[in-house]
Motif scaffolding. Sequence first.
Motif, mmCIF file in Angstrom:
data_model
loop_
_atom_site.group_PDB
_atom_site.id
_atom_site.type_symbol
_atom_site.label_atom_id
_atom_site.label_comp_id
_atom_site.label_asym_id
_atom_site.label_seq_id
_atom_site.Cartn_x
_atom_site.Cartn_y
_atom_site.Cartn_z
ATOM 1 N N ILE A 138 0.827 -1.208 0.000
ATOM 2 C CA ILE A 138 0.000 0.000 0.000
ATOM 3 C C ILE A 138 0.859 1.255 0.000
ATOM 4 O O ILE A 138 0.559 2.230 -0.708
ATOM 5 C CB ILE A 138 -0.961 -0.028 1.208
ATOM 6 C CG1 ILE A 138 -1.983 -1.160 1.016
ATOM 7 C CG2 ILE A 138 -1.661 1.311 1.379
ATOM 8 C CD1 ILE A 138 -2.871 -1.406 2.197
ATOM 9 N N PHE A 139 1.935 1.246 0.757
ATOM 10 C CA PHE A 139 2.826 2.411 0.748
ATOM 11 C C PHE A 139 3.480 2.589 -0.615
ATOM 12 O O PHE A 139 3.656 3.726 -1.081
ATOM 13 C CB PHE A 139 3.883 2.276 1.845
ATOM 14 C CG PHE A 139 3.404 2.739 3.192
ATOM 15 C CD1 PHE A 139 3.293 4.088 3.473
ATOM 16 C CD2 PHE A 139 3.055 1.830 4.175
ATOM 17 C CE1 PHE A 139 2.844 4.529 4.711
ATOM 18 C CE2 PHE A 139 2.600 2.251 5.418
ATOM 19 C CZ PHE A 139 2.497 3.613 5.688
ATOM 20 N N ILE A 140 3.832 1.503 -1.278
ATOM 21 C CA ILE A 140 4.419 1.594 -2.616
ATOM 22 C C ILE A 140 3.422 2.209 -3.588
ATOM 23 O O ILE A 140 3.758 3.089 -4.389
ATOM 24 C CB ILE A 140 4.861 0.202 -3.115
ATOM 25 C CG1 ILE A 140 6.057 -0.299 -2.301
ATOM 26 C CG2 ILE A 140 5.218 0.250 -4.604
ATOM 27 C CD1 ILE A 140 6.433 -1.738 -2.596
ATOM 28 N N ILE A 141 2.158 1.774 -3.518
ATOM 29 C CA ILE A 141 1.121 2.294 -4.409
ATOM 30 C C ILE A 141 0.920 3.795 -4.195
ATOM 31 O O ILE A 141 0.903 4.587 -5.150
ATOM 32 C CB ILE A 141 -0.206 1.544 -4.182
ATOM 33 C CG1 ILE A 141 -0.062 0.069 -4.591
ATOM 34 C CG2 ILE A 141 -1.348 2.202 -4.963
ATOM 35 C CD1 ILE A 141 -1.175 -0.815 -4.059
ATOM 36 N N ALA A 142 0.777 4.200 -2.931
ATOM 37 C CA ALA A 142 0.498 5.603 -2.622
ATOM 38 C C ALA A 142 1.670 6.508 -2.992
ATOM 39 O O ALA A 142 1.484 7.573 -3.598
ATOM 40 C CB ALA A 142 0.166 5.742 -1.140
#
Length: 794
Positions: free
Chosen positions: A330-334
Amino acid sequence: MEAHKEDPNFEMCNMEPEAVISTRSTHQGGTLNTMGASNLQSHDPDHNPRDRWSSRWTFILASMGSAIGLGNFWRFPYLVYRWGGGTFLIPYVLSLLFIGIPMLFLEISLGQKMQKGDIACFGNIHPKLRGVGVASVFATFIIVTYYTSIIAWTLVYSLQSFYVPLPRGPGGDEPPNTEACQAAFGGSAAKYHLFHTTLHNFRADCSRVGFNPGESEGIAGFVYLAVAIVWVIATLCVWKGVKTASFVVWVTMPLPFILLAILMIRGLTLDGADIGIAAYLGNWDMSLLSDPGIWTDAAGQIFFSLSVCLGVMTSYGSYNSKDSPMTANIFIIAISNSVFSFLCGFAVFGTLGFLAKQQGVSVDEVASASITLAFVTYPSALVQLDGANFWCIITFVTLFLLGIDSAFSMLEAITTVICDAQRDGISIELWVERKLGDHRKGWGKPFITSVVALVGLLCGLLFTADVGLYWLDILDHYINNYTVLIDGLMEAICVSWVWGYIKNARQVNRKSAMWFAWTYIAAGAAFVILSASLATVMAPCANTAWELGSVNATTTYKCGLDDRVCDFRETMINDVAYYAGSAKIWSQCPQFARMGDSETLVLVPLADAEDCVRPTGEFCTTGGEIIIAFVVFFLILVVGWIQSWKASRLTVRQWFAAFALSGADELMAHITWVDRDRKTGLPLGMGRRTTDFFGCLFSLTWRFLIKYVVPLALTVLLVNVFKKDVQTPYEGYPGYMHAVCWAMVAFSLVLFGYFLVLPGDWPEEQEAPCSVTPEAHEDHVQNGGPSSSGRRPV
């Protein structure tokens, strides 16, 4: 201790959440089955196993593709420039951390935990909440119908980039040399090509098509053909669901990054690029942070660009295995979404700096927002480069890939909720397969996807008509600023408050749970009402102050209700910036001395007024209304929560543990478990290493944000947008268009409310198996129960 082991209630308190629910359903006739996931899989022997992403990075690329869209290229860079350059990045990053990432965690973790699309996910919390998913799917369908039209423009422009000469440059589709055409297009071939030749928004005599339905003269046939091609491509990309998408995203997501890098390098090496970059990031006007508008735009950009509240991330998350780690993903996506937006600014403003220098004007005069930036201003610069055809191909292929990723993700979100629905005890997907016949096994998902695409194509007729641009613009405003925000608010409330209420009502008592939940709602309403109403009294200035050079001296005027002076650059009219003021005020400027002393409001184009109007950068808002509203908010919480504590008959510590983060802790329990240490089996944040400390800190922060901060922030955003629309109807569109859009917003609320009023009760007060009464808690600890033995919390 042995007595506790023989107690079935004690055993249930040590089970995984889903196991507890399943056991309770056995004892209570299945009445509690809707809380959890015990009903996630059909009991039909022919039930199709849920599709899975081919790998972790496939899921990440697919989610990045959905999040990174056309707005990253044309909206984010302009917002940074408009709000003082780098200053905008401060509220943007804060909004990412406090709103965007928490909502992304909510949707992906909910989909992964429930293994269903949006409607079934919220229905599993409680059947009355299925309307949240229905409303989000309704908004997604409206968005994808007009979004495919914009993608069709990029497809048309990509194909036309092979033409010699380019239709958007010298020797191409130039406007006729008549007074009307020169007034409308100013000799710009790019503008004429977009609005007249492509969209048919202007007639042959360069008069603009009006708003009234009777003035429409038809559709742009070749654009509608392009829309049909876009729908076919989007359908093929998800023909077999994520099985097909797993291959597609490895092309449609990495390629835009490569093409953007090429555009960025070229933009930064152009003559005049330094001027554009200085306009993009060089100004750090910190006084702008006192303007609520910069915070609204930053939060809105984060919220809309991450594809949350559209059912996409919930759907994508459901195709992960239930045990897949998610925090790092999720952090990579954001972060990837924000980095892409930031890099787009260098490509765009490096090129705009070149265009400004070529024309001998400032960047202010060439910078524009929305589709004008992507389809008029930027192409106008590209046609002046050596190898213009090549650069146009790179640009519009990039835009096409950015758009198609988002389009097929929305299509997948819609088909997922349809396929997950039940008919005759089986999923709709399987039911369709049976209706198609045994020889069509595996055709349920493709058939449903094709039907949705066909309906979307028919609805797209409106947006390819000559009046389609108006409807696209106004629907985009209302759906994104109202329906999507409302759905986001409902999602946060359902997960953190309704789920928490259900849990507290069962484990403590209903009266205490109601006091806790309704107190926050009342306090939030008071905060919004007070901050909105006091802002007019305490801070009447709506925008920047500006100076007007009078005959004898320079006078400063402020945008307020009394002097009726406003800067209309924020809203603009037909992409032309205007200042507004009474004729009496304008008459103090030498070139407008003949206007007289009338109080009539007069709009003056920025270009005509720039000799005597200079923005001062001063803002009138004091922030005092926020302080007063927050004090009232806090006092209401204290009073109401004291009543909740008294009704609970728990100690303060036990009450806080049971109520403070209830609801949100249900999802966080799943997140910490899937991100557990695979060697020791300890959940995230439960070990003793440094990473576990940060894991624990993250766990507490996310639950606090999603329960208390996100609902309040989204409510404030909604109120600010509503106030602005009430004071100044969006873009001056006629009343009937606003009425249609308000009807759509109302319809989404009706969809949500319909399920709320269906037969069925919220949980009654009861002595739940895991009730945390003081006596039971102390007795359990003294006898060596889980509280004292370090049992893993779930």
